[in-house]
Design an enzyme around this catalytic site. Structure first.
Site, PDB file in Angstrom:
ATOM      1  CB  SER A  51      -8.870  -1.526   4.161  1.00  0.00           C
ATOM      2  OG  SER A  51      -9.155  -2.841   3.802  1.00  0.00           O
TER       3      SER A  51
ATOM      4  NE  ARG B 236      -4.086  -1.879   0.327  1.00  0.00           N
ATOM      5  CZ  ARG B 236      -4.075  -3.153  -0.065  1.00  0.00           C
ATOM      6  NH1 ARG B 236      -3.003  -3.665  -0.658  1.00  0.00           N
ATOM      7  NH2 ARG B 236      -5.134  -3.918   0.111  1.00  0.00           N
TER       8      ARG B 236
ATOM      9  CD  GLU C 172      -6.008   1.012   1.863  1.00  0.00           C
ATOM     10  OE1 GLU C 172      -5.885  -0.168   2.156  1.00  0.00           O
ATOM     11  OE2 GLU C 172      -6.838   1.428   1.023  1.00  0.00           O
TER      12      GLU C 172
HETATM   13  P1  FAD Z   1      -8.983   8.248  -6.097  1.00  0.00           P
HETATM   14  O1  FAD Z   1      -9.598   7.853  -4.799  1.00  0.00           O
HETATM   15  O2  FAD Z   1      -9.744   9.182  -6.956  1.00  0.00           O
HETATM   16  O3  FAD Z   1      -7.538   8.832  -5.818  1.00  0.00           O
HETATM   17  C1  FAD Z   1      -6.677   8.226  -4.897  1.00  0.00           C
HETATM   18  C2  FAD Z   1      -5.327   8.962  -4.902  1.00  0.00           C
HETATM   19  O4  FAD Z   1      -4.686   8.756  -6.153  1.00  0.00           O
HETATM   20  C3  FAD Z   1      -5.455  10.478  -4.748  1.00  0.00           C
HETATM   21  O5  FAD Z   1      -4.340  10.937  -4.014  1.00  0.00           O
HETATM   22  C4  FAD Z   1      -5.382  10.994  -6.163  1.00  0.00           C
HETATM   23  O6  FAD Z   1      -4.922  12.330  -6.255  1.00  0.00           O
HETATM   24  C5  FAD Z   1      -4.385  10.010  -6.766  1.00  0.00           C
HETATM   25  N1  FAD Z   1      -4.573   9.828  -8.211  1.00  0.00           N
HETATM   26  C6  FAD Z   1      -5.659   9.331  -8.822  1.00  0.00           C
HETATM   27  N2  FAD Z   1      -5.455   9.263 -10.148  1.00  0.00           N
HETATM   28  C7  FAD Z   1      -4.215   9.737 -10.380  1.00  0.00           C
HETATM   29  C8  FAD Z   1      -3.408   9.922 -11.557  1.00  0.00           C
HETATM   30  N3  FAD Z   1      -3.868   9.611 -12.780  1.00  0.00           N
HETATM   31  N4  FAD Z   1      -2.183  10.456 -11.417  1.00  0.00           N
HETATM   32  C9  FAD Z   1      -1.695  10.780 -10.180  1.00  0.00           C
HETATM   33  N5  FAD Z   1      -2.401  10.618  -9.047  1.00  0.00           N
HETATM   34  C10 FAD Z   1      -3.641  10.101  -9.142  1.00  0.00           C
HETATM   35  N6  FAD Z   1      -7.521  -0.895  -2.618  1.00  0.00           N
HETATM   36  C11 FAD Z   1      -6.688  -1.948  -2.680  1.00  0.00           C
HETATM   37  O7  FAD Z   1      -5.479  -1.773  -2.852  1.00  0.00           O
HETATM   38  N7  FAD Z   1      -7.145  -3.231  -2.550  1.00  0.00           N
HETATM   39  C12 FAD Z   1      -8.456  -3.509  -2.374  1.00  0.00           C
HETATM   40  O8  FAD Z   1      -8.836  -4.669  -2.268  1.00  0.00           O
HETATM   41  C13 FAD Z   1      -9.361  -2.413  -2.313  1.00  0.00           C
HETATM   42  N8  FAD Z   1     -10.678  -2.636  -2.106  1.00  0.00           N
HETATM   43  C14 FAD Z   1     -11.535  -1.585  -2.013  1.00  0.00           C
HETATM   44  C15 FAD Z   1     -12.891  -1.842  -1.810  1.00  0.00           C
HETATM   45  C16 FAD Z   1     -13.807  -0.803  -1.717  1.00  0.00           C
HETATM   46  C17 FAD Z   1     -15.264  -1.113  -1.489  1.00  0.00           C
HETATM   47  C18 FAD Z   1     -13.359   0.541  -1.867  1.00  0.00           C
HETATM   48  C19 FAD Z   1     -14.334   1.675  -1.805  1.00  0.00           C
HETATM   49  C20 FAD Z   1     -12.008   0.814  -2.063  1.00  0.00           C
HETATM   50  C21 FAD Z   1     -11.081  -0.250  -2.143  1.00  0.00           C
HETATM   51  N9  FAD Z   1      -9.713  -0.033  -2.341  1.00  0.00           N
HETATM   52  C22 FAD Z   1      -8.846  -1.104  -2.433  1.00  0.00           C
HETATM   53  C23 FAD Z   1      -9.177   1.346  -2.463  1.00  0.00           C
HETATM   54  C24 FAD Z   1      -9.316   1.948  -3.905  1.00  0.00           C
HETATM   55  O9  FAD Z   1     -10.180   1.175  -4.677  1.00  0.00           O
HETATM   56  C25 FAD Z   1      -7.951   2.037  -4.594  1.00  0.00           C
HETATM   57  O10 FAD Z   1      -7.062   2.791  -3.846  1.00  0.00           O
HETATM   58  C26 FAD Z   1      -8.068   2.663  -6.000  1.00  0.00           C
HETATM   59  O11 FAD Z   1      -6.851   2.524  -6.682  1.00  0.00           O
HETATM   60  C27 FAD Z   1      -8.474   4.127  -5.974  1.00  0.00           C
HETATM   61  O12 FAD Z   1      -8.819   4.517  -7.291  1.00  0.00           O
HETATM   62  P2  FAD Z   1      -9.595   5.864  -7.577  1.00  0.00           P
HETATM   63  O13 FAD Z   1      -9.626   6.054  -9.056  1.00  0.00           O
HETATM   64  O14 FAD Z   1     -10.902   5.853  -6.897  1.00  0.00           O
HETATM   65  O15 FAD Z   1      -8.617   6.929  -6.926  1.00  0.00           O
HETATM   66  N1  EPU Z   2     -11.134 -10.320  10.550  1.00  0.00           N
HETATM   67  C1  EPU Z   2     -11.688 -10.082  11.784  1.00  0.00           C
HETATM   68  N2  EPU Z   2     -12.814  -9.306  11.848  1.00  0.00           N
HETATM   69  C2  EPU Z   2     -13.392  -8.785  10.731  1.00  0.00           C
HETATM   70  C3  EPU Z   2     -12.827  -9.052   9.469  1.00  0.00           C
HETATM   71  C4  EPU Z   2     -11.681  -9.808   9.410  1.00  0.00           C
HETATM   72  O1  EPU Z   2     -11.207 -10.541  12.806  1.00  0.00           O
HETATM   73  O2  EPU Z   2     -14.384  -8.073  10.869  1.00  0.00           O
HETATM   74  C5  EPU Z   2      -9.877 -11.105  10.483  1.00  0.00           C
HETATM   75  C6  EPU Z   2     -10.148 -12.500   9.950  1.00  0.00           C
HETATM   76  O3  EPU Z   2      -9.453 -13.415  10.767  1.00  0.00           O
HETATM   77  C7  EPU Z   2      -9.545 -12.492   8.570  1.00  0.00           C
HETATM   78  C8  EPU Z   2      -8.477 -11.419   8.677  1.00  0.00           C
HETATM   79  O4  EPU Z   2      -8.995 -10.467   9.603  1.00  0.00           O
HETATM   80  O5  EPU Z   2      -8.972 -13.724   8.262  1.00  0.00           O
HETATM   81  C9  EPU Z   2      -8.158 -10.735   7.356  1.00  0.00           C
HETATM   82  O6  EPU Z   2      -9.369 -10.309   6.743  1.00  0.00           O
HETATM   83  P1  EPU Z   2      -9.519 -10.221   5.136  1.00  0.00           P
HETATM   84  O7  EPU Z   2      -8.964 -11.432   4.499  1.00  0.00           O
HETATM   85  O8  EPU Z   2     -10.928  -9.822   4.853  1.00  0.00           O
HETATM   86  O9  EPU Z   2      -8.536  -9.077   4.724  1.00  0.00           O
HETATM   87  P2  EPU Z   2      -8.130  -7.706   5.361  1.00  0.00           P
HETATM   88  O10 EPU Z   2      -6.770  -7.839   5.940  1.00  0.00           O
HETATM   89  O11 EPU Z   2      -9.190  -7.192   6.253  1.00  0.00           O
HETATM   90  C10 EPU Z   2      -6.957  -6.937   3.163  1.00  0.00           C
HETATM   91  C11 EPU Z   2      -6.872  -5.675   2.371  1.00  0.00           C
HETATM   92  C12 EPU Z   2      -8.078  -5.530   1.442  1.00  0.00           C
HETATM   93  C13 EPU Z   2      -8.071  -6.720   0.493  1.00  0.00           C
HETATM   94  C14 EPU Z   2      -8.151  -8.010   1.308  1.00  0.00           C
HETATM   95  C15 EPU Z   2      -8.019  -9.245   0.445  1.00  0.00           C
HETATM   96  C16 EPU Z   2      -5.568  -4.076   3.634  1.00  0.00           C
HETATM   97  C17 EPU Z   2      -5.587  -2.858   4.485  1.00  0.00           C
HETATM   98  N3  EPU Z   2      -6.762  -4.526   3.251  1.00  0.00           N
HETATM   99  O12 EPU Z   2      -8.078  -6.810   4.027  1.00  0.00           O
HETATM  100  O13 EPU Z   2      -7.917  -4.339   0.700  1.00  0.00           O
HETATM  101  O14 EPU Z   2      -9.159  -6.646  -0.405  1.00  0.00           O
HETATM  102  O15 EPU Z   2      -7.068  -8.040   2.271  1.00  0.00           O
HETATM  103  O16 EPU Z   2      -6.708  -9.385   0.010  1.00  0.00           O
HETATM  104  O17 EPU Z   2      -4.498  -4.591   3.310  1.00  0.00           O
HETATM  105  C18 EPU Z   2      -8.410  -1.983   0.687  1.00  0.00           C
HETATM  106  O18 EPU Z   2      -7.189  -1.800   0.662  1.00  0.00           O
HETATM  107  O19 EPU Z   2      -9.236  -1.044   0.656  1.00  0.00           O
HETATM  108  C19 EPU Z   2      -8.914  -3.362   0.754  1.00  0.00           C
HETATM  109  C20 EPU Z   2     -10.213  -3.666   0.832  1.00  0.00           C
END
Ligand code: FAD
Ligand code: EPU
Length: 346
Positions: A246, A176, A341
């Protein structure tokens, strides 16, 4: 036969004053931007940056706002990225190089690659946002990260307007993390990404839930389907309940620190990570009883303790105030500081 007339894209973006950002961030934080515009071409982007320069205001390029927290109204120009295009640059029996415009939707890109049978980004299905934001925090999920497939990206420096190709190594990717969240924070714009994909490869099944249900030779489509199912069961869709995924990063600790914590908290969930250990922040928050709690309309999601939800569209300071209470509580209970994050603006 009539010739199709293609309208040229105007070089000057349309600037809107006092723009409501609520639908431009998935946490639905009510905030405004002094100015807003969309950019569909590099020329429009350059002109938008020049506009901000001339007005002596900051600029912020955004995608879908799925990783943003507006702490206050934004006093600068928000630039919505619409730089599109997917091009296959090279294709051999072993690998495919594609160039992707930063304004392409990330999940649609994953579907495109999976439909072609290419391995590489199927584990990253359903991550909201645009391709251009993917390098900012080196998006990751289910055992894969952007850094595994990114070859290089086109970077435009905001101050000099100079365009350079940045290699994977120069992006300084980590969990991240990237140079764009550190030294180059808000200093430039990513215009496109070049990714390396593979027609024949082994699927990435290190995440236990994937390994348990898929064969060793699973196709990209099988992995994609499994990931989509897991995510839909665990993560709330922002269209249904505003959130930014997250809200905190999983903390990383040494074996010694982990040993001490496990003596006190035997149920603590952790995973081996690059010689150290990643602790499940969700477990820490859950263990402290925060799940389903809410203050001033901001809450912890009932199924995923790492996700803060904002159903009543509270303002950024309330979201951050609530997050701070969780941070303080986890610090006092476990001696661990949870890092936020998403990117906090203002
Ligand atoms: P924005 O939120 O619009 O921007 C994020 C940042 O990037 C800002 O600082 C912005 O200025 C910068 N930025 C955007 N575009 C550009 C560009 N072209 N050039 C330079 N800077 C730029 N993230 C994960 O890593 N793993 C996950 O599993 C994950 N799951 C998610 C689930 C949900 C339900 C949600 C809501 C979010 C999740 N995220 C996850 C976070 C998010 O999806 C990512 O960080 C994604 O890359 C953000 O994209 P965005 O276009 O919405 O960026
Ligand atoms: N858990 C709990 N309570 C909860 C949920 C989870 O105790 O309410 C424990 C469980 O034991 C589970 C563990 O936490 O096994 C990990 O949970 P999960 O696999 O759902 O993943 P996470 O660590 O919560 C991370 C990323 C997610 C990504 C998933 C899958 C970060 C900060 N988050 O979540 O990314 O989708 O793994 O790889 O690294 C994001 O960055 O926005 C995001 C959603």
């Amino acid at each position: 036969m009539t010739n199709k007339i293609i309208e040229p894209i105007a070089t000057e973006p349309v600037f809107v004053e006092n723009y409501d950002l609520q639908s431009a961030n998935t946490l639905a934080i009510p905030a405004t931007a002094a100015y807003f515009c969309e950019v569909e071409s590099r020329q429009q982007l350059v002109n938008a940056l020049a506009f901000a320069e001339q007005k002596k205001i900051e600029s912020l390029i955004v995608g879908e706002g799925s990783n943003l927290v507006f702490a206050n109204d934004y006093q600068g120009l928000v630039i919505q990225n619409k730089l599109l295009g997917i091009h296959v640059l090279e294709q051999s029996v072993d690998e495919i190089l594609i160039r992707v415009g930063a304004g392409e939707n990330w999940h649609a890109l994953v579907e495109y690659c999976v439909d072609h049978g290419w391995y590489g980004i199927e584990n990253l299905a359903l991550i909201p946002g645009l391709a251009g934001a993917a390098p900012i925090q080196n998006i990751g999920a289910y055992g894969a990260e952007l850094k595994d497939v990114l070859v290089q990206l086109t970077y435009i420096d905001k101050a000099s307007l100079e365009t350079t190709q940045m290699s994977n190594a120069n992006c300084e990717f980590a969990y991240r993390q990237s140079v764009f969240k550190q030294r180059l924070k808000n200093k430039g714009v990513i215009a496109d990404l070049t990714l390396r994909l593979f027609p024949n490869a082994k699927p990435s099944l290190s995440y236990p839930a994937l390994r348990d249900q898929l064969p060793n030779d699973a196709s990209p489509k099988q992995v994609f389907d499994a990931v989509c199912k897991l995510r839909q069961a665990k993560l709330p869709a922002p269209s249904q309940i505003p959130n930014a995924g997250s809200f905190f990063k999983n903390p990383i600790v040494s074996s010694t620190q982990l040993g001490k914590l496990k003596e006190q908290f035997p149920g603590l969930v952790s995973f081996a990570f690059e010689g150290d250990h990643k602790i499940a922040a969700a477990w820490l928050i859950d263990h402290r009883g925060w799940k389903s709690k809410s203050i001033k309309g901001v809450g912890v999601h009932q199924d995923q303790a790492l996700v803060l939800v904002n159903p009543r569209r509270a303002k950024g300071s309330d979201v951050l105030g609530f997050a701070r209470q969780i941070q303080d509580d986890v610090q006092n209970s476990f001696g661990i500081w949870l890092e936020i994050e998403p990117i906090v603006i203002g």
